[in-house]
Design a protein around this motif. Structure first.
Motif, PDB file in Angstrom:
ATOM      1  N   TRP A  60       2.495  12.123  -0.387  1.00  0.00           N
ATOM      2  CA  TRP A  60       1.365  11.651   0.432  1.00  0.00           C
ATOM      3  C   TRP A  60       1.886  10.919   1.666  1.00  0.00           C
ATOM      4  O   TRP A  60       1.418  11.136   2.783  1.00  0.00           O
ATOM      5  CB  TRP A  60       0.457  10.743  -0.399  1.00  0.00           C
ATOM      6  N   ARG A  61       2.847  10.026   1.468  1.00  0.00           N
ATOM      7  CA  ARG A  61       3.428   9.277   2.598  1.00  0.00           C
ATOM      8  C   ARG A  61       4.028  10.231   3.635  1.00  0.00           C
ATOM      9  O   ARG A  61       3.842  10.056   4.842  1.00  0.00           O
ATOM     10  CB  ARG A  61       4.508   8.321   2.096  1.00  0.00           C
ATOM     11  N   ALA A 103      11.598  -1.191   0.209  1.00  0.00           N
ATOM     12  CA  ALA A 103      11.433  -0.339   1.392  1.00  0.00           C
ATOM     13  C   ALA A 103      10.252   0.612   1.201  1.00  0.00           C
ATOM     14  O   ALA A 103      10.037   1.138   0.110  1.00  0.00           O
ATOM     15  CB  ALA A 103      12.703   0.450   1.647  1.00  0.00           C
ATOM     16  N   PRO A 104       9.483   0.863   2.284  1.00  0.00           N
ATOM     17  CA  PRO A 104       8.306   1.730   2.170  1.00  0.00           C
ATOM     18  C   PRO A 104       8.633   3.218   2.149  1.00  0.00           C
ATOM     19  O   PRO A 104       7.767   4.036   1.874  1.00  0.00           O
ATOM     20  CB  PRO A 104       7.498   1.372   3.410  1.00  0.00           C
ATOM     21  N   LEU A 105       9.863   3.577   2.476  1.00  0.00           N
ATOM     22  CA  LEU A 105      10.317   4.971   2.497  1.00  0.00           C
ATOM     23  C   LEU A 105       9.515   5.828   3.467  1.00  0.00           C
ATOM     24  O   LEU A 105       9.301   7.016   3.245  1.00  0.00           O
ATOM     25  CB  LEU A 105      10.300   5.575   1.089  1.00  0.00           C
ATOM     26  N   VAL A 106       9.064   5.198   4.560  1.00  0.00           N
ATOM     27  CA  VAL A 106       8.549   5.924   5.726  1.00  0.00           C
ATOM     28  C   VAL A 106       9.297   5.363   6.931  1.00  0.00           C
ATOM     29  O   VAL A 106       9.803   4.235   6.893  1.00  0.00           O
ATOM     30  CB  VAL A 106       7.017   5.739   5.912  1.00  0.00           C
ATOM     31  N   PRO A 107       9.416   6.121   8.022  1.00  0.00           N
ATOM     32  CA  PRO A 107      10.066   5.580   9.219  1.00  0.00           C
ATOM     33  C   PRO A 107       9.420   4.254   9.614  1.00  0.00           C
ATOM     34  O   PRO A 107       8.190   4.132   9.649  1.00  0.00           O
ATOM     35  CB  PRO A 107       9.824   6.667  10.265  1.00  0.00           C
ATOM     36  N   MET A 108      10.233   3.247   9.931  1.00  0.00           N
ATOM     37  CA  MET A 108       9.712   1.887  10.096  1.00  0.00           C
ATOM     38  C   MET A 108      10.431   1.163  11.223  1.00  0.00           C
ATOM     39  O   MET A 108      11.649   1.266  11.371  1.00  0.00           O
ATOM     40  CB  MET A 108       9.877   1.113   8.791  1.00  0.00           C
ATOM     41  N   THR A 109       9.648   0.417  12.005  1.00  0.00           N
ATOM     42  CA  THR A 109      10.188  -0.479  13.026  1.00  0.00           C
ATOM     43  C   THR A 109       9.603  -1.862  12.813  1.00  0.00           C
ATOM     44  O   THR A 109       8.383  -2.014  12.690  1.00  0.00           O
ATOM     45  CB  THR A 109       9.848   0.005  14.444  1.00  0.00           C
ATOM     46  N   PHE A 126       0.828  -1.209   0.000  1.00  0.00           N
ATOM     47  CA  PHE A 126       0.000   0.000   0.000  1.00  0.00           C
ATOM     48  C   PHE A 126       0.862   1.258   0.000  1.00  0.00           C
ATOM     49  O   PHE A 126       0.649   2.191  -0.794  1.00  0.00           O
ATOM     50  CB  PHE A 126      -0.919  -0.016   1.214  1.00  0.00           C
ATOM     51  N   LEU A 127       1.864   1.289   0.879  1.00  0.00           N
ATOM     52  CA  LEU A 127       2.722   2.468   0.973  1.00  0.00           C
ATOM     53  C   LEU A 127       3.497   2.705  -0.311  1.00  0.00           C
ATOM     54  O   LEU A 127       3.637   3.846  -0.765  1.00  0.00           O
ATOM     55  CB  LEU A 127       3.676   2.319   2.153  1.00  0.00           C
ATOM     56  N   ASN A 128       3.983   1.636  -0.906  1.00  0.00           N
ATOM     57  CA  ASN A 128       4.753   1.801  -2.137  1.00  0.00           C
ATOM     58  C   ASN A 128       3.895   2.243  -3.318  1.00  0.00           C
ATOM     59  O   ASN A 128       4.431   2.738  -4.314  1.00  0.00           O
ATOM     60  CB  ASN A 128       5.496   0.503  -2.472  1.00  0.00           C
ATOM     61  N   GLN A 129       2.602   2.077  -3.200  1.00  0.00           N
ATOM     62  CA  GLN A 129       1.709   2.542  -4.266  1.00  0.00           C
ATOM     63  C   GLN A 129       1.305   4.000  -4.093  1.00  0.00           C
ATOM     64  O   GLN A 129       0.802   4.616  -5.027  1.00  0.00           O
ATOM     65  CB  GLN A 129       0.447   1.673  -4.316  1.00  0.00           C
ATOM     66  N   ARG A 130       1.500   4.542  -2.886  1.00  0.00           N
ATOM     67  CA  ARG A 130       1.104   5.931  -2.647  1.00  0.00           C
ATOM     68  C   ARG A 130       2.238   6.889  -3.043  1.00  0.00           C
ATOM     69  O   ARG A 130       3.421   6.575  -2.851  1.00  0.00           O
ATOM     70  CB  ARG A 130       0.755   6.156  -1.172  1.00  0.00           C
TER      71      ARG A 130
END
Length: 431
Positions: A219-220, A329-335, A211-215
């Protein structure tokens, strides 16, 4: 950019447990929960086009009578076991080779229940107690989160995979991602414009990542504060191999809706969970006297356990495999929070080539479902991406796949990670 790998010590975990009572959600970011496979409830209704199997004519009893609970339906099955083949057949997907997409069986309409609310997922099966984030919801409620205000749920149809290969239709997943985008925007707006923390468990993590990689990246950056991924790695696993092999053996238990007449073999999500070369390379995963099957040999394995060549090509080679290989990678902060230290099937031995027999299972490390190889692959794909703004992998010793969200000490650490993500400020300056 900050990337790190943590082995959770007991002392830190105890500190997290003791400190939660003092936390408050005042000023913190809204949370959207995306549960595991099988946790999203589905309703169905039968239209005039529905035709029951000849052996089970009673399956048409609900035709024209409106919506009913199709999944999950443990209580209904317990009360009337003869409904198992009805539910199984009505859950089954059909792959339309002309349209290049999955659809419901003829005459069956479905909908996800209570999207947007944490009431939209759960199980009425006592054996599955707390596997669908019930205890996580209660723990978040205990620190001040409220359903529909600062806490939201994004259940999905368990039958569909996270997207399809570029250029191929994926109507159901596209509908889910559109709904999730609107939910994230609503949650942010409802909370003064604060970006959202997405929290997933198991298969839900693959859905969120796709989902994140499609936005669009702007927007992210505007709407997503952090992605907390629980019990998820990269590249499927050996669990689905044993399931697919066992499906050609003896009849399933009377109450096993998903296994009945290979219902879940029709799901896009099943093939999307096969081991990927990205995580496993050429390591033998299924061993017979005549041939070893690695992640590169999944087409041959599928043929060996009864899939048609047409389905292998269209549903796996052309559709599922490219998505698995394209995990990024989603390119948002991630844990990422994942259990290890639990025996996890790493290799299946069917020495005589009889896939209907019980295999000899060779165990490795993992959480009982996700192999440690998947966790390491996640760290490589996400942690080493130079455009990923922040990534931390937390490895929780001696914790199972479900224990991450059901064992009190692990669960409260997860909530501590969520609260920490809400307080932290992670910059996107490098992307």
């Amino acid at each position: 950019m900050s990337h790190s790998l943590l082995l959770l010590p007991l002392l830190a975990c105890l500190f997290a447990v003791s400190s939660l009572a003092h936390e408050s959600t005042s000023g913190l970011h809204p949370v959207v929960l995306v549960p595991a496979y099988s946790c999203g409830n589905l309703d169905a209704r039968l239209t005039d086009k529905y035709r029951p199997p000849a052996a089970f004519p009673w399956c048409a009893a609900r035709k024209g009578k409106g919506w009913f609970r199709l999944w999950e339906n443990h209580t209904a099955v317990e009360l009337d076991p003869k409904q198992v083949p009805c539910y199984a057949g009505q859950l089954r997907l059909v792959y339309d080779h002309v349209a290049g997409d999955y659809r419901n069986a003829p005459g069956v309409q479905t909908r996800v229940v209570a999207f947007g609310s944490v009431r939209g997922f759960g199980s009425d099966d006592p054996a599955k107690k707390n596997m669908c984030m019930e205890k996580l919801v209660k723990t978040l409620d205990g620190v001040g989160y409220r359903d529909g205000e600062s806490l939201f749920g994004a259940p999905y149809d368990l039958r569909y995979a996270a997207a399809a290969a570029p250029g191929q239709a994926s109507r159901a997943f596209s509908k889910f991602t559109s709904s999730l985008a609107r939910l994230v925007e609503h949650a942010s707006s409802r909370n003064g414009g604060k970006p959202v923390i997405l929290v997933s468990h198991s298969l839900g993590g693959l859905n969120v990542n796709e989902f994140l990689n499609q936005r669009p990246l702007p927007w992210r950056k505007k709407f997503v504060n952090h992605f907390v991924m629980l019990s998820t790695g990269v590249g499927g696993g050996t669990v689905v191999l044993q399931f697919l092999a066992s499906a050609i053996g003896s009849l399933p238990p009377p109450s096993d809706v998903l296994s009945f007449t290979n219902t879940s073999r029709s799901f896009a999500s099943t093939l999307g969970a096969l081991p990927s070369p990205k995580a496993y390379g050429h390591t033998p995963l299924v061993v017979t006297r005549a041939k070893n099957f690695s992640a590169y040999d999944m087409p041959e394995f599928l043929a060996a356990v009864g899939f048609s060549g047409r389905d292998v090509l269209a549903r796996y080679v052309m559709r599922a495999l490219p998505v698995t290989l394209n995990f990024k990678a989603p390119l948002v902060p991630m844990t990422s929070v994942t259990g290890v230290g639990v025996p996890t099937a790493s290799k299946l031995v069917f020495w005589d080539g009889d896939f209907g027999a019980q295999p000899q299972v060779v165990y490795g490390d993992g959480d009982g479902t996700v192999n440690v190889e998947n966790v390491l692959a996640l760290g490589t794909v996400v942690g080493k991406d130079p455009e990923q703004p922040f990534f931390r992998s937390v490895i929780v010793p001696n914790t199972t796949h479900m224990g991450i969200i059901s064992d009190d000490w692990a669960l409260k650490h997860v909530v501590s990670e969520i609260l920490e993500a809400s307080r932290a400020t992670h910059h996107y300056s490098n992307i």
